[in-house]
Design an enzyme around this catalytic site. Structure first.
Site, PDB file in Angstrom:
ATOM      1  N   GLY A  25      21.178 -12.716   6.081  1.00  0.00           N
ATOM      2  CA  GLY A  25      22.331 -13.261   5.367  1.00  0.00           C
ATOM      3  C   GLY A  25      23.229 -12.161   4.873  1.00  0.00           C
ATOM      4  O   GLY A  25      23.805 -12.254   3.789  1.00  0.00           O
TER       5      GLY A  25
ATOM      6  N   SER B  25      27.986 -11.813   4.104  1.00  0.00           N
ATOM      7  CA  SER B  25      28.885 -12.185   3.004  1.00  0.00           C
ATOM      8  C   SER B  25      28.112 -12.252   1.700  1.00  0.00           C
ATOM      9  O   SER B  25      26.873 -12.198   1.686  1.00  0.00           O
ATOM     10  CB  SER B  25      29.539 -13.552   3.277  1.00  0.00           C
ATOM     11  OG  SER B  25      28.568 -14.583   3.301  1.00  0.00           O
ATOM     12  N   GLY B  26      28.838 -12.368   0.597  1.00  0.00           N
ATOM     13  CA  GLY B  26      28.231 -12.596  -0.703  1.00  0.00           C
ATOM     14  C   GLY B  26      27.240 -11.529  -1.118  1.00  0.00           C
ATOM     15  O   GLY B  26      27.458 -10.322  -0.949  1.00  0.00           O
ATOM     16  N   ILE B  27      26.125 -11.978  -1.678  1.00  0.00           N
ATOM     17  CA  ILE B  27      25.099 -11.068  -2.183  1.00  0.00           C
ATOM     18  C   ILE B  27      24.542 -10.199  -1.065  1.00  0.00           C
ATOM     19  O   ILE B  27      24.357  -8.995  -1.236  1.00  0.00           O
ATOM     20  CB  ILE B  27      23.978 -11.872  -2.865  1.00  0.00           C
ATOM     21  CG1 ILE B  27      24.473 -12.460  -4.188  1.00  0.00           C
ATOM     22  CG2 ILE B  27      22.754 -11.002  -3.109  1.00  0.00           C
ATOM     23  CD1 ILE B  27      23.510 -13.434  -4.838  1.00  0.00           C
ATOM     24  N   GLY B  28      24.258 -10.787   0.094  1.00  0.00           N
ATOM     25  CA  GLY B  28      23.687 -10.021   1.192  1.00  0.00           C
ATOM     26  C   GLY B  28      24.588  -8.899   1.650  1.00  0.00           C
ATOM     27  O   GLY B  28      24.131  -7.773   1.896  1.00  0.00           O
TER      28      GLY B  28
ATOM     29  N   TYR C 191      16.521 -27.219  -3.895  1.00  0.00           N
ATOM     30  CA  TYR C 191      16.802 -25.783  -3.971  1.00  0.00           C
ATOM     31  C   TYR C 191      15.829 -25.093  -4.921  1.00  0.00           C
ATOM     32  O   TYR C 191      15.242 -24.052  -4.587  1.00  0.00           O
ATOM     33  CB  TYR C 191      18.240 -25.571  -4.441  1.00  0.00           C
ATOM     34  CG  TYR C 191      18.620 -24.124  -4.606  1.00  0.00           C
ATOM     35  CD1 TYR C 191      18.891 -23.328  -3.500  1.00  0.00           C
ATOM     36  CD2 TYR C 191      18.724 -23.547  -5.875  1.00  0.00           C
ATOM     37  CE1 TYR C 191      19.248 -22.004  -3.644  1.00  0.00           C
ATOM     38  CE2 TYR C 191      19.082 -22.223  -6.029  1.00  0.00           C
ATOM     39  CZ  TYR C 191      19.346 -21.452  -4.917  1.00  0.00           C
ATOM     40  OH  TYR C 191      19.685 -20.126  -5.071  1.00  0.00           O
TER      41      TYR C 191
END
Length: 249
Positions: A13, A16-19, A150
């Site tokens: 992942g 994008s984002g955290i990854g 989740y």
């Protein structure tokens, strides 16, 4: 001195984002990073932005053939792994009483099953003394409306770290969970049907956080760097929360 000099790392992942923030920080600290994700255009963009010491491999961690191709690529190019960050995941909020089987299966397939088989497939390449970082969530131990599936998957991830720490002790491989609180990434937009709805979600989260704001991806990346580096050499089986105090007070 860079804290990850010579380390070969994988971030799932990572487009994008955290990854992406983790992958970018790891390269800045001297690592060679493999990133993977399902969408080729986003992977290409991430690779271009990182700029060096990165290989992007398109694939879905829930598909065994894609995982096999990923680790074959790593073995062919570098022959080893020192750090694995299992970051791929999704949020599909549905209130209890309205949860569909499709949503349940999709969430568990990626967040729980995908995480497990990513880490398991990495083991033959992992060097003794390496670090496995499982990206969890404070939702694993707090209750939030609509987060039944989740939260359950992230509780499973937390359990993995405890069990694998014992099972891998003879190899000195450290397994830890990194649990963000609300972080301002594109995943927030996917939880609403409009920009106004997403902004309302952001405002609600910010009001619940003692520091008064949502977190930034680079703040999670800094915590991941600690767990990946020798600075956390005596940390195993732990959960590191990066949540502005939301689940702590």
């Amino acid at each position: 001195m860079n804290r990850l000099d010579g380390k070969v790392t994988l971030v799932t992942g990572g487009s994008s984002g955290i990854g992406f923030a983790i992958a970018q920080r790891f390269v800045e600290e001297g690592a060679y990073v493999f990133i993977t994700g399902r969408r080729q255009p986003e992977l290409d963009k991430a690779k271009d932005e990182i700029g060096r010491n990165v290989t992007a491999v398109q694939g879905d961690v829930t598909v065994p053939a894609d995982l096999g191709r990923l680790f074959q690529t790593i073995e062919k190019q570098k022959g080893k792994l020192n750090v694995v960050v299992a970051n791929s995941g999704l949020v599909d909020p549905q209130e209890f009483g309205q949860i569909t089987e499709e949503s349940f299966d999709r969430t568990f397939n990626l967040n729980a099953r995908g995480t497990l088989f990513t880490a398991q497939n990495a083991l033959p390449l992992m060097k003794d003394g390496g670090s496995v970082i499982l990206v969890g969530s404070i939702a694993a131990y707090t209750g939030h409306d609509g987060y039944t599936t989740y939260s359950a998957t992230k509780a499973a991830v937390r359990s993995y770290a405890r069990t694998w720490t014992r099972e891998l002790k003879d190899r000195g491989i450290r397994v830890n969970t990194l649990s963000p609180g609300p972080i301002d990434t594109p995943i927030m937009d996917s939880q609403a049907h409009s920009k106004e709805g997403a902004d309302a979600i952001r405002a609600a989260f910010a009001s619940a956080i003692p520091l008064g704001r949502m977190g930034r991806p680079e703040e999670v990346a800094a915590a991941a760097l600690f767990l990946a580096s020798d600075e956390s050499s005596f940390c195993a089986g732990m959960d590191l929360s990066v949540d502005g105090g939301m689940a702590q007070v």
